[in-house]
Design a protein around this motif. Sequence first.
Motif, PDB file in Angstrom:
ATOM      1  N   ASP A  34      33.085  52.995  32.895  1.00 32.32           N
ATOM      2  CA  ASP A  34      34.044  52.467  33.866  1.00 32.32           C
ATOM      3  C   ASP A  34      33.736  52.885  35.299  1.00 32.32           C
ATOM      4  OD1 ASP A  34      34.553  55.137  33.042  1.00 32.32           O
ATOM      5  OD2 ASP A  34      36.554  55.049  33.926  1.00 32.32           O
ATOM      6  N   GLY A  35      32.700  53.704  35.501  1.00 27.75           N
ATOM      7  CA  GLY A  35      32.477  54.309  36.810  1.00 27.75           C
ATOM      8  C   GLY A  35      31.538  53.570  37.743  1.00 27.75           C
ATOM      9  N   HIS A  36      31.062  52.382  37.346  1.00 24.04           N
ATOM     10  CA  HIS A  36      30.087  51.643  38.158  1.00 24.04           C
ATOM     11  C   HIS A  36      30.780  50.621  39.068  1.00 24.04           C
ATOM     12  CE1 HIS A  36      26.893  53.385  35.730  1.00 24.04           C
ATOM     13  NE2 HIS A  36      27.529  52.989  34.640  1.00 24.04           N
ATOM     14  N   PRO A  37      30.114  50.247  40.149  1.00 24.66           N
ATOM     15  CA  PRO A  37      30.700  49.218  41.028  1.00 24.66           C
ATOM     16  C   PRO A  37      30.856  47.868  40.344  1.00 24.66           C
ATOM     17  CG  PRO A  37      28.995  50.446  42.184  1.00 24.66           C
ATOM     18  CD  PRO A  37      28.909  50.845  40.746  1.00 24.66           C
ATOM     19  N   GLY A  38      29.934  47.533  39.405  1.00 26.21           N
ATOM     20  CA  GLY A  38      29.988  46.203  38.804  1.00 26.21           C
ATOM     21  C   GLY A  38      29.905  45.143  39.884  1.00 26.21           C
ATOM     22  N   PRO A  39      30.792  44.139  39.876  1.00 26.48           N
ATOM     23  CA  PRO A  39      30.748  43.088  40.895  1.00 26.48           C
ATOM     24  C   PRO A  39      31.223  43.570  42.267  1.00 26.48           C
ATOM     25  CG  PRO A  39      32.658  42.786  39.490  1.00 26.48           C
ATOM     26  CD  PRO A  39      31.847  43.892  38.880  1.00 26.48           C
ATOM     27  N   TYR A  40      31.869  44.747  42.309  1.00 21.35           N
ATOM     28  CA  TYR A  40      32.409  45.238  43.577  1.00 21.35           C
ATOM     29  C   TYR A  40      31.363  45.986  44.396  1.00 21.35           C
ATOM     30  CZ  TYR A  40      36.683  43.687  41.466  1.00 21.35           C
ATOM     31  OH  TYR A  40      37.643  42.887  40.873  1.00 21.35           O
ATOM     32  N   MET A  41      30.095  45.755  44.071  1.00 22.81           N
ATOM     33  CA  MET A  41      29.033  46.190  44.967  1.00 22.81           C
ATOM     34  C   MET A  41      29.048  45.338  46.240  1.00 22.81           C
ATOM     35  SD  MET A  41      25.696  44.587  42.987  1.00 22.81           S
ATOM     36  CE  MET A  41      24.551  45.150  44.231  1.00 22.81           C
ATOM     37  N   HIS A  42      29.758  44.204  46.167  1.00 17.60           N
ATOM     38  CA  HIS A  42      29.966  43.341  47.327  1.00 17.60           C
ATOM     39  C   HIS A  42      31.462  43.214  47.584  1.00 17.60           C
ATOM     40  CE1 HIS A  42      25.757  42.330  47.411  1.00 17.60           C
ATOM     41  NE2 HIS A  42      25.802  41.846  46.172  1.00 17.60           N
ATOM     42  N   PRO A  43      31.869  42.992  48.826  1.00 14.01           N
ATOM     43  CA  PRO A  43      33.303  42.906  49.134  1.00 14.01           C
ATOM     44  C   PRO A  43      33.972  41.699  48.477  1.00 14.01           C
ATOM     45  CG  PRO A  43      31.991  43.248  51.138  1.00 14.01           C
ATOM     46  CD  PRO A  43      31.035  42.933  50.036  1.00 14.01           C
ATOM     47  N   ASN A  44      35.095  41.941  47.830  1.00 14.40           N
ATOM     48  CA  ASN A  44      35.956  40.886  47.286  1.00 14.40           C
ATOM     49  C   ASN A  44      35.172  39.776  46.579  1.00 14.40           C
ATOM     50  OD1 ASN A  44      38.295  42.132  48.521  1.00 14.40           O
ATOM     51  ND2 ASN A  44      37.507  41.351  50.459  1.00 14.40           N
ATOM     52  N   PRO A  45      34.462  40.098  45.512  1.00 18.41           N
ATOM     53  CA  PRO A  45      33.579  39.128  44.856  1.00 18.41           C
ATOM     54  C   PRO A  45      34.305  37.938  44.237  1.00 18.41           C
ATOM     55  CG  PRO A  45      33.820  41.092  43.510  1.00 18.41           C
ATOM     56  CD  PRO A  45      34.464  41.400  44.818  1.00 18.41           C
ATOM     57  N   PHE A  46      35.602  38.070  43.971  1.00 18.27           N
ATOM     58  CA  PHE A  46      36.339  36.986  43.318  1.00 18.27           C
ATOM     59  C   PHE A  46      37.388  36.368  44.242  1.00 18.27           C
ATOM     60  CE2 PHE A  46      35.245  40.042  39.840  1.00 18.27           C
ATOM     61  CZ  PHE A  46      34.190  39.300  39.321  1.00 18.27           C
ATOM     62  N   ALA A  47      37.171  36.502  45.541  1.00 24.30           N
ATOM     63  CA  ALA A  47      38.125  35.940  46.506  1.00 24.30           C
ATOM     64  C   ALA A  47      38.246  34.431  46.356  1.00 24.30           C
ATOM     65  CB  ALA A  47      37.698  36.303  47.920  1.00 24.30           C
ATOM     66  N   ASN A  48      37.154  33.781  45.954  1.00 26.73           N
ATOM     67  CA  ASN A  48      37.152  32.324  45.785  1.00 26.73           C
ATOM     68  C   ASN A  48      37.040  31.928  44.315  1.00 26.73           C
ATOM     69  OD1 ASN A  48      37.232  31.838  48.630  1.00 26.73           O
ATOM     70  ND2 ASN A  48      35.034  32.317  48.716  1.00 26.73           N
ATOM     71  N   GLY A  49      37.554  32.809  43.437  1.00 28.54           N
ATOM     72  CA  GLY A  49      37.450  32.529  42.007  1.00 28.54           C
ATOM     73  C   GLY A  49      36.157  33.084  41.439  1.00 28.54           C
ATOM     74  N   ILE A  50      35.996  32.990  40.138  1.00 29.61           N
ATOM     75  CA  ILE A  50      34.793  33.493  39.465  1.00 29.61           C
ATOM     76  C   ILE A  50      33.671  32.470  39.623  1.00 29.61           C
ATOM     77  CG2 ILE A  50      33.803  34.223  37.272  1.00 29.61           C
ATOM     78  CD1 ILE A  50      36.550  35.139  36.407  1.00 29.61           C
ATOM     79  N   GLN A  51      32.603  32.912  40.277  1.00 33.09           N
ATOM     80  CA  GLN A  51      31.467  32.036  40.527  1.00 33.09           C
ATOM     81  C   GLN A  51      30.495  32.068  39.340  1.00 33.09           C
ATOM     82  OE1 GLN A  51      31.594  30.207  43.478  1.00 33.09           O
ATOM     83  NE2 GLN A  51      33.598  31.203  43.554  1.00 33.09           N
ATOM     84  N   GLU A  52      29.576  31.133  39.331  1.00 32.46           N
ATOM     85  CA  GLU A  52      28.585  31.072  38.246  1.00 32.46           C
ATOM     86  C   GLU A  52      27.695  32.304  38.252  1.00 32.46           C
ATOM     87  OE1 GLU A  52      24.938  28.227  36.581  1.00 32.46           O
ATOM     88  OE2 GLU A  52      26.112  27.616  38.350  1.00 32.46           O
ATOM     89  N   HIS A  53      27.307  32.727  39.440  1.00 34.18           N
ATOM     90  CA  HIS A  53      26.447  33.915  39.557  1.00 34.18           C
ATOM     91  C   HIS A  53      27.184  34.997  40.342  1.00 34.18           C
ATOM     92  CE1 HIS A  53      22.932  31.950  37.862  1.00 34.18           C
ATOM     93  NE2 HIS A  53      23.197  30.899  38.614  1.00 34.18           N
ATOM     94  N   VAL A  54      27.346  36.144  39.707  1.00 30.61           N
ATOM     95  CA  VAL A  54      27.996  37.298  40.333  1.00 30.61           C
ATOM     96  C   VAL A  54      27.106  38.512  40.089  1.00 30.61           C
ATOM     97  CG1 VAL A  54      30.046  38.756  40.413  1.00 30.61           C
ATOM     98  CG2 VAL A  54      30.271  36.320  39.875  1.00 30.61           C
ATOM     99  N   GLN A  55      26.506  39.039  41.141  1.00 30.73           N
ATOM    100  CA  GLN A  55      25.621  40.195  40.998  1.00 30.73           C
ATOM    101  C   GLN A  55      26.429  41.436  40.638  1.00 30.73           C
ATOM    102  OE1 GLN A  55      23.166  40.902  44.412  1.00 30.73           O
ATOM    103  NE2 GLN A  55      22.018  42.576  43.437  1.00 30.73           N
ATOM    104  N   ASN A  56      25.931  42.209  39.675  1.00 31.02           N
ATOM    105  CA  ASN A  56      26.622  43.405  39.203  1.00 31.02           C
ATOM    106  C   ASN A  56      25.728  44.637  39.325  1.00 31.02           C
ATOM    107  OD1 ASN A  56      29.320  42.675  37.530  1.00 31.02           O
ATOM    108  ND2 ASN A  56      27.827  41.017  37.342  1.00 31.02           N
ATOM    109  N   ASP A  57      26.351  45.741  39.662  1.00 25.79           N
ATOM    110  CA  ASP A  57      25.662  47.034  39.678  1.00 25.79           C
ATOM    111  C   ASP A  57      26.279  47.920  38.601  1.00 25.79           C
ATOM    112  OD1 ASP A  57      24.523  49.484  40.097  1.00 25.79           O
ATOM    113  OD2 ASP A  57      25.011  49.620  42.233  1.00 25.79           O
ATOM    114  N   CYS A  58      25.561  48.068  37.486  1.00 25.16           N
ATOM    115  CA  CYS A  58      26.013  48.915  36.384  1.00 25.16           C
ATOM    116  C   CYS A  58      25.101  50.134  36.237  1.00 25.16           C
ATOM    117  CB  CYS A  58      26.052  48.130  35.078  1.00 25.16           C
ATOM    118  SG  CYS A  58      27.080  46.642  35.146  1.00 25.16           S
TER     119      CYS A  58
END
Length: 429
Positions: free
Chosen positions: A374-398
Amino acid sequence: MGKDQPSYSFTKKFLPWSFYCIIPIAIFRLYFYPLHLVPQSTTDQLPNTQHTVITFSSSSINREEKRVFETPCDFTNGSWVHDKMGPLYNGTACATIKEGQNCIAHGRPDLGYLYWRWKPNQCKLPRFDPHTFLQLLSHKHLAFVGDSVARNQLESLLCMLSTVSVPNLVYRDGEDNKFRRWHFASHNVSISVYWSPFLVKGIEKSKSDNLNKLYVDYVDERWAADLDQIDMIVLSFGHWFLHPAVYFEGDSALGCHYCPGLNHTEIGFYDVLRKALKTTLKTITERTGSNGNVKDVILTTFAPSHFEGDWDKAGACPKTKPYKEGEIFLEGMDADMRNTEVEQVEEAKENAKQFKGLRLEALDVTRLSLMRPDGHPGPYMHPNPFANGIQEHVQNDCVHWCLPGPIDTWNQIMLEVIRRWEGQSRREE
């Protein structure tokens, strides 16, 4: 005389009965509460007797401290327990966090991952004390050497220390400022980061060439050239060895890892990682021994990633709580890399015994990190990744860790290693 007869008769009967009652009471009193017929000179010694007890208690504490230092706490085995106190610092207020690890500022909605602490099975891990850390490192230079996880640990430490003292950035260089140094004027402490993902000499992959090139018998002089200026060094590497690479030893190619189409023998990366670490520790040992400098070396062991899906899709590392005991086990590649690193440190310890003042320790964080998906940024390596809904490609940092987050515990344990070293030094003086 006649009027006094009843009074005389009563007295005659009462006195013997009173005597008979007093005797057993007196015996009872003497039996349970004997008289302390102690000479005055003996009574005067009571304060000294009390002092003797205090001295005995004090020596017991000293023996206990000695036992703790000689048999250090095993921080590797334990569990994550809920902690209402939360992190030591405010992530949104710490100026040294790399943007990609600033999960709260980037809108991560669940904050439960902040309220856990590592509890070893057989001892207590104290809360990190920034004052103590700075005091122990006064007038010294601490350097983090390795990959981006080394930088992640460095930034965690800077945030914790900045709660009591402001770090001044005094040096920056390289692409993405991969070589930086901060100075804490309050204690004259310098803390640096050196980018060196292999620790040994290497040429990193590029857009035109997707292969790393490693020279396993040559240390990376970008950091090794400054060894005589460094008092304590923290090494951290591993993830870059998973990438395609060609390896060289001496003047010939040793083999490669995942290099289809090239005329090289596929040898994997485990043996190369071992060789690279051996070269690194051997170089530190020899250069420290030759100039007589006191040097402390800490190797942070491999921290597993937690990808459960595609790195560019939502839900790559979706968990919001730590694993419980028995839910996951250290095995496979994670265990092999950790074991290789610990074995090399133990071997280097033996080789370093001939050099007074050289101390080495493995900061074994592999298992406790494995239990924190639970301790990784995941999609929140970028600001507000779901501001416009869930996109097809979302970069994750695990791979890297949110700040604040579980990686703060690494520095918490590192402080205890330094404390133990300091205790050993005091006993040897």
